[in-house]
Structure formats: C-alpha cells, structure tokens
Design a protein around this motif. Structure first.
Motif, mmCIF file in Angstrom:
data_model
loop_
_atom_site.group_PDB
_atom_site.id
_atom_site.type_symbol
_atom_site.label_atom_id
_atom_site.label_comp_id
_atom_site.label_asym_id
_atom_site.label_seq_id
_atom_site.Cartn_x
_atom_site.Cartn_y
_atom_site.Cartn_z
ATOM 1 N N TYR A 142 0.826 -1.206 0.000
ATOM 2 C CA TYR A 142 0.000 0.000 0.000
ATOM 3 C C TYR A 142 0.864 1.261 0.000
ATOM 4 C CZ TYR A 142 -4.564 -2.226 0.585
ATOM 5 O OH TYR A 142 -5.720 -2.921 0.374
ATOM 6 N N VAL A 145 2.185 1.760 -3.392
ATOM 7 C CA VAL A 145 1.155 2.359 -4.250
ATOM 8 C C VAL A 145 1.105 3.868 -4.032
ATOM 9 C CG1 VAL A 145 -1.340 2.523 -4.645
ATOM 10 C CG2 VAL A 145 -0.249 0.284 -4.431
ATOM 11 N N SER A 149 2.363 6.403 -6.851
ATOM 12 C CA SER A 149 1.362 7.291 -7.445
ATOM 13 C C SER A 149 1.864 8.727 -7.494
ATOM 14 C CB SER A 149 0.058 7.214 -6.650
ATOM 15 O OG SER A 149 -0.493 5.920 -6.691
ATOM 16 N N TYR A 168 1.498 5.131 -14.364
ATOM 17 C CA TYR A 168 1.611 4.097 -13.339
ATOM 18 C C TYR A 168 2.499 2.951 -13.824
ATOM 19 C CZ TYR A 168 -2.356 6.129 -10.723
ATOM 20 O OH TYR A 168 -3.180 6.949 -9.993
ATOM 21 N N VAL A 365 1.213 -3.992 -7.128
ATOM 22 C CA VAL A 365 1.190 -2.536 -6.988
ATOM 23 C C VAL A 365 0.474 -1.911 -8.178
ATOM 24 C CG1 VAL A 365 2.647 -0.467 -7.063
ATOM 25 C CG2 VAL A 365 3.220 -2.329 -5.509
ATOM 26 N N MET A 369 -3.014 0.214 -8.250
ATOM 27 C CA MET A 369 -3.062 1.561 -8.813
ATOM 28 C C MET A 369 -4.228 1.732 -9.783
ATOM 29 S SD MET A 369 0.953 2.427 -9.585
ATOM 30 C CE MET A 369 2.022 3.155 -8.334
#
Length: 534
Positions: A142, A145, A149, A168, A365, A369
């Motif tokens: 997480y 991510v 991002s 991404y 990941v 996303m």
C-alpha cells in the motif's frame, strides 16, 4: 563453546537408541548460498554473521526511508488540523518514543539475525505467525502504491497530460528492477548515491519557495473538536505508521553486533526520526504555509504537494520527486517481496526466489493503482495500522521479558507449537482497535492506537508464561561446537546454513533440514509434532 539459547537444555535431550543421519558440517560459507544471498538476503533464513553489512552500508540502505514524500504530506496535514505548534510537539514526542522503541528493536535484530516473520513464529507459534508477514507485505504494498502514485502524478503534471495508467506502468517498470538486488549488494549503493541529490533538492525547494513567496511555517490551530489536546492527537496520528518498527527489524538484522549501539541511536533510532519526521516534516509544513494552493478546498492532498514542488522548482522539482520516491519505494518493494516470500512459502508451500516475488509485488502494486485505491487506501492502512501497533506492543513485551537471556530465541518450525495464546491477544486487541476506528467517532480515531497498544501489552504479559516450545531431542545446535560458525548441509536443498537454524527431520531419518525447507515442506511439521509426542 556454543551459545546458550532460550530453550532450557532439558527440553532437548538426545533420544537413546535412535540412529540418526550424521551431520555434514563445514566452517566455510557455502558458495551456492553466498551466490543466492546476493539477491535473496537470507529472506527465509536467519542472518549469519558473515553476511552482515558495514556501518555506513546499512545506514545508506536504510536512508531510503528518510526520503518519503509521505513525511511531508502527513506533517502538513497534521499541522493544518491542529496548528504548527501542536504538530511540532506531537512530532518531537513521536521521535523520542519511536526512537527509543526502535533502539530496542534494532539491537535485538542485530543480535539475533531474525526477520519479523521468524520472530513472530516464536511469539505466536508456527501457524499463528502467518498473519505477521501477510500484514507486513500488504502494508508495504500500500505504501508502494502511495509513493509510486506520487511519481506518476508528478510525471503527468510536468509533461502536461497523458493517461495516468500509462504513467503508473512506467513507474512500476522503473521500480521493480531496482529491488532485484539485495541490501548489501545493491540497495545500499543505490540509496547512498541518491541521498545527496535528495538533500540538495530539499534545500533548493525551501530556498526557491522563500524567494517566490512570503516564507512562513505558521499554520493556525482551527480548534477542531478532537477528544484530546492537539499535540496528543498529532502523536496518535504517527502511531498509525508503526510499520516502521517492522521495517527496522528486517533491515537491522544486517547490522554487526559491534555496531548495534550506533544503529540503535543513529540509523534506526532517535537521530533518524528527528531528521525524518521533524526535519522533512517542517519542510512539508513550510510548503503548506508558504506556497499557495497546497491547501485546497479538500484540505492538503499528496497531489497538492507534488504540484507545489514542480511549480517551485520546475524540472528540478520533478527530479527531486523521482529521486525521493525511487529511494523510498526501493525499501517498500524490497520488504513486500521478502514478506510475500515468507508468507507464501509457509501458507502455500511454494518456494520461489525473491526476484520472482519482486516481480509479483510490482504486479500487485500496478493492479492496486488501477483501482480507485485512494478511496480505500487510508481505511486499509488504518486497519493494518491497528494490527501493527498490537504487534509492536507484544514484541516489545516479549523482548523485555527475555532481555537477560543470551543467544537466539527458538524460531525453527519443528520446535514450536502451532498456536500460542498470544494470537488471541493480538486478534482481540486489534479487533477492539478496529471497532474504535470504525464505530466510536472522533474518540475512536484518536484513541484506538493507544488503547490497542496498552491492551496488547497487558494481554501478552498475562499469557507470556505459556510454553510455546515442542519438547524434542536431537538438536543440531547441541551437536556442534559453535552453532553460529558451523554450517550444516540440508538434506532437502543440499545447501549448508548455520547450525542455529538447522533441525533434524523426523520424516527423513533425522537428516538435517534448514529453516526455509522445513517451513515449505508439506510433511515436516506433522512429523515433528509426532516426534515430540514420543
């Protein structure tokens, strides 16, 4: 003399009349194991002393944690909620308390060479420990991510458009190859090389923002009706990122015992937190108070921070973001891969190299996303944060109880019971914490972490006397002169690991088996339990 271990010697007598396969002992590192270690880093094994990192090497590898944009974002968010003064007080208290706890964890991991997964086995039992690497891997994913991002948004903002899903993908394809190498063979060099760029970039950001705007670090206290003083609320917010305690254990096991005080104070302790939480946090607060647009109608967002940096520094701002997020995501993806490996090898009996799990982590990941991850990311992290806070409390109490005992705690699969009462303590305390987060309003969001911490610590104290060990004999640790220096060949993988982690396999006429193969074997644990009953 072999080092003492936590198990009482009478729990490990030789079994009279039993004919055992002789141990194949050597006192040199197995070349095949050394080759694997360049990428594997003993991820499902105890860390031998021959693979420990130098002081600066480990400091540089860990320094990737210093450069997360998340630290700017969370400090600015807290200051916007309770004012700069309350935020700084809460951050300083966090630095001191987390620094003290990580001093303990860093020294413990350096002395024992254990990962979070292996330490959890001793506390929660063979089956009960599976939850720890699962939560650890999920949380690291997480955060990967979140940080990934930010790079994608920065690239999109600088270029001026493009499908965010493409950005991404670019971020994931860039990040995964960077974590295929191990800590002492690659990550230390990568993060050491990038560290000066990040520090110079932060200084340039502050200088440029001061020249272009009216510099300020003061955010007023909006007097939101929290059920605690503002500084205490700020302190509890940072309890939500106790995952760094787990990160510390998995990195600090690379430290040499002679450097444990340095790493406990500087690398993982108060010095690190003052530089990271307070130093970079003040930069985040400065941006929020100085650069127009950081605080929008929806409050402070990670996008607002990114836009402010790029508008202030232009291309140099993009470089700063890419450098910072590359460094932090090297740690996130590395630890996600090692803990995915630990969980799957134990739960599904699948053995794959860590490089494969790095690719899997990158795929997960990217998949996350593509969802509306930000809509549930903070809630997921809140839930996982409760479990992590409970784990930290239990682990600290466990270490305190055994602080006077020398040697390595028992972590081998065939020497531990399936479950311990600590599992119930962990789950119940975490359940209460999640209930407070979800169902107790402002009081719950403020007090869930402290209440969970106290309940977990007290609960584990109540059950800590429970004997988690299986009574078995014929221990390879007792059959060699120095269990840390002797290497014993495993009958399953035919590789030699230090005797500290080796066991005898009742399903193979007592032949030696390493911890990694024992955990992945579908027959070993049942045979070990049957052996303990005889």
């Amino acid at each position: 003399m072999a080092e003492l271990v936590y198990d009482p010697p009478q729990d490990r007598p030789a079994v009279p009349g039993r004919q055992l396969v002789p141990l194949q002992v050597s006192f040199q590192d197995d070349p095949k194991v050394v080759k694997d270690a360049a990428t594997e880093d003993y991820s499902v094994h105890i860390m031998p002393r021959s693979w420990r990192s130098g002081r600066m090497s480990l400091l540089m590898a860990w320094s990737g944690m210093f450069s997360a944009m998340f630290w700017l974002y969370v400090a600015a968010t807290v200051a916007a909620a309770v004012g700069t003064v309350n935020a700084v007080i809460g951050i300083v208290l966090t630095c001191l308390t987390k620094g003290a706890m990580n001093y303990v964890f860093a020294r413990y991991a350096s002395r024992t060479g254990l990962t979070v997964a292996l330490l959890s086995r001793r506390i929660f039992g063979y089956f009960g420990s599976m939850l720890a690497p699962l939560i650890f891997a999920a949380t690291a994913l997480y955060y990967a991510v979140f940080e990934g991002s930010i790079i994608a948004v920065a690239l999109q903002e600088f270029v001026g458009g493009g499908n965010i899903r493409l950005w991404y993908l670019v971020v994931v394809l860039w990040s995964v190859p960077l974590v295929l190498g191990g800590v002492r063979t690659w990550l230390d060099k990568l993060n050491g090389f990038l560290l000066p760029f990040y520090v110079v970039g932060l200084v340039a950001l502050v200088v440029a923002a001061s020249l272009n705007h009216s510099p300020s670090i003061s955010l007023p206290d909006p007097h939101i009706p929290f059920t605690a003083p503002g500084w205490l609320w700020a302190f509890t917010v940072y309890m939500g990122v106790y995952i760094l305690m787990m990160y510390t254990v998995d990195f600090a096991r690379f430290g040499k015992q002679k450097d444990e005080t340095f790493h406990g104070v500087v690398t993982f302790g108060p010095v690190f937190y003052l530089a990271t939480y307070l130093g970079t946090g003040l930069v985040g607060i400065f941006l929020a108070a100085t650069v127009p647009g950081v605080i929008g109608e929806a409050g402070i967002t990670e996008t607002g921070i990114v836009v402010a940096i790029i508008e202030t520094l232009g291309f140099a701002g993009l470089v700063l973001i890419v450098v910072s997020q590359t460094r932090i995501n090297s740690a996130n993806l590395y630890l996600a891969s090692t803990n995915l490996e630990a969980f799957v090898s134990r739960a599904l009996k699948i053995k794959l190299p860590r490089m494969a799990w790095a690719v899997v982590a990158g795929g997960l990941v990217y998949a996350l996303m593509l969802t509306d991850v930000l809509s549930y990311l903070l809630r997921a992290l809140a839930w996982q944060g409760v479990f992590v806070v409970a784990w930290v409390a239990i682990a600290l109490v466990h270490i305190a109880i055994h602080r006077k005992e020398s040697g390595v705690p028992e972590f081998r699969p065939g020497r531990l019971k399936a479950l311990t009462p600590a599992v119930a303590v962990w789950v119940v305390a975490s359940g209460i914490g999640i209930y407070l987060v979800e169902g107790a309003g402002t009081f719950g969001t403020t007090w869930s972490a402290p209440i969970t911490f106290v309940l977990s610590a007290v609960g584990y104290l109540a059950v800590a006397r429970y004997d988690a060990l299986l009574a078995r004999g014929d221990d390879p640790r007792d059959e060699v002169e120095d269990a840390w220096e002797a290497r014993v060949q495993c009958h399953a993988c035919h590789k030699s690991y230090i005797a500290v982690e080796m066991d005898r396999d009742p399903a193979a006429d007592g032949a030696a088996i390493c911890s990694g193969c024992a955990s992945a074997s579908p027959t070993f644990y049942g045979a070990a339990r049957a052996d303990s009953r005889t």
